[in-house]
Design a protein around this motif. Structure first.
Motif, short mmCIF file in Angstrom:
data_model
loop_
_atom_site.label_atom_id
_atom_site.label_comp_id
_atom_site.label_asym_id
_atom_site.label_seq_id
_atom_site.Cartn_x
_atom_site.Cartn_y
_atom_site.Cartn_z
N TYR A 65 -10.28 -6.38 -4.19
CA TYR A 65 -9.02 -6.93 -3.65
C TYR A 65 -8.76 -6.28 -2.31
O TYR A 65 -8.95 -5.06 -2.16
N LEU A 66 -8.34 -7.09 -1.34
CA LEU A 66 -8.06 -6.59 0.01
C LEU A 66 -6.56 -6.60 0.27
O LEU A 66 -5.91 -7.64 0.18
N LEU A 67 -6.03 -5.41 0.53
CA LEU A 67 -4.61 -5.27 0.90
C LEU A 67 -4.56 -5.04 2.41
O LEU A 67 -5.13 -4.06 2.90
N ASP A 68 -3.90 -5.93 3.13
CA ASP A 68 -3.88 -5.87 4.58
C ASP A 68 -2.44 -5.69 5.08
O ASP A 68 -1.54 -6.37 4.60
N GLY A 69 -2.27 -4.77 6.04
CA GLY A 69 -0.94 -4.44 6.55
C GLY A 69 -0.13 -5.66 6.95
O GLY A 69 1.02 -5.83 6.51
N ASP A 70 -0.71 -6.52 7.74
CA ASP A 70 0.03 -7.69 8.21
C ASP A 70 0.51 -8.54 7.03
O ASP A 70 1.64 -9.04 7.03
N ASN A 71 -0.33 -8.71 6.00
CA ASN A 71 0.02 -9.56 4.87
C ASN A 71 1.04 -8.88 3.95
O ASN A 71 2.01 -9.52 3.53
N VAL A 72 0.82 -7.61 3.66
CA VAL A 72 1.74 -6.89 2.76
C VAL A 72 3.15 -6.83 3.36
O VAL A 72 4.15 -6.89 2.65
N ARG A 73 3.20 -6.78 4.68
CA ARG A 73 4.50 -6.73 5.34
C ARG A 73 5.23 -8.09 5.31
O ARG A 73 6.37 -8.20 5.75
N HIS A 74 4.56 -9.15 4.80
CA HIS A 74 5.24 -10.43 4.59
C HIS A 74 5.91 -10.48 3.22
O HIS A 74 6.72 -11.37 2.96
N GLY A 75 5.56 -9.54 2.31
CA GLY A 75 6.11 -9.61 0.95
C GLY A 75 6.60 -8.25 0.49
O GLY A 75 7.73 -7.84 0.78
N LEU A 76 5.73 -7.52 -0.21
CA LEU A 76 6.08 -6.22 -0.81
C LEU A 76 6.85 -5.31 0.16
O LEU A 76 7.77 -4.61 -0.25
N CYS A 77 6.47 -5.32 1.42
CA CYS A 77 7.06 -4.38 2.39
C CYS A 77 7.80 -5.09 3.51
O CYS A 77 7.92 -4.56 4.62
N ARG A 78 8.32 -6.29 3.20
CA ARG A 78 8.97 -7.07 4.26
C ARG A 78 10.27 -6.43 4.74
O ARG A 78 10.77 -6.76 5.82
#
Ligand SMILES: Nc1ncnc2c1ncn2[C@@H]1O[C@H](COP(=O)(O)OS(=O)(=O)O)[C@@H](OP(=O)(O)O)[C@H]1O
Ligand SMILES: Nc1ncnc2c1ncn2[C@@H]1O[C@H](COP(=O)(O)OP(=O)(O)O)[C@@H](O)[C@H]1O
Length: 206
Positions: A65-78
């Protein structure tokens, strides 16, 4: 009482052990769970390398599984920004998610600037010994700035974006990364070195 991140522990919440263990899940996957933690400046190549490695692992039948800063900041860390406290909380949350995924037996690839040594150490300390592999994507600031695929360095230099890593926010380079990559080399060569590293650490078998 506080945990490693300094957050209070609730003494009325008790850990519940389950009959199916990480080792059982790893046996099903036929490889170990681990985190490959890519760190480096914006534009250094973290997402590109993590993506190429994930593709190579997937083709070998590895569960990733790939966790990417840009993507995580759209949800979990928005709710988080780019001040030091928010970056710290960003990495703490991602570390906890990565820890759960390693417990599920996955090979987790993370692509976060993660500019502070202390937070990277915090995540290493969350995981079982040997399951946190720090990969420093070492690309000179001038090269990252010339790449500038999102135009963010240009904005930061123009004063339109504050707290930008490498410009007016700190990046603490790893002192003893598990793998130190020259981010100007060919992606295929770098992916090969990453596969060798996983093999050496007996995470996967070649
Ligand atoms: N101020 C500032 N500083 C650095 N980066 C910024 C900033 N604002 C937005 N961005 C974009 O957010 C991406 C970095 O997010 P991360 O979660 O990896 O950052 S951190 O680990 O919490 O420092 C980063 O993505 P990458 O270029 O993939 O690293 C940028 O696209
Ligand atoms: N090894 C490399 N050689 C040349 N260009 C690269 C390399 N790795 C990444 N790039 C390019 O650099 C830019 C930034 O890469 P990216 O993976 O988005 O970096 P990061 O995730 O660290 O911000 C992209 O345009 C990508 O195609």
């Amino acid at each position: 009482m506080a945990d490693a991140a300094g957050l209070p522990l609730n003494e009325n919440v008790v850990w519940h052990p389950h009959p199916v263990t990480r080792q059982d899940r790893e046996a099903l996957h036929k490889h170990q769970g681990a985190v490959l933690w890519f760190t480096g400046l914006s534009g250094s190549g973290k997402s590109t390398l993590a993506g190429a490695l994930e593709q190579a692992l997937h083709q070998r039948g590895v569960s990733t599984y790939l966790l990417d800063g840009d993507n995580v900041r759209h949800g979990l860390c928005r709710d988080l920004g780019f001040g030091d406290d928010d970056r710290r909380e960003n990495i703490r949350r991602v570390g906890e998610v990565a820890r759960l995924m390693v417990d599920a037996g996955l090979i987790v690839l993370t692509a976060f600037i993660s500019p502070h040594r202390a937070e990277r150490q915090l995540v290493r300390d969350m995981l079982p010994a040997g399951r946190f592999i720090e990969v420093f994507v070492d690309t000179p600031l001038a090269v990252c700035e010339a790449r500038d695929p999102k135009g963010l360095y240009q904005k930061a230099r123009a004063g339109e974006l504050r707290n930008f890593t490498g410009i007016d926010a700190v990046y603490e380079a790893p002192q003893r990364p598990d793998l130190h990559l020259d981010g100007e080399q060919l992606v295929t060569n770098l992916t090969g070195r990453l596969l060798d590293l996983l093999d050496e650490h007996v995470i996967i078998e070649s």
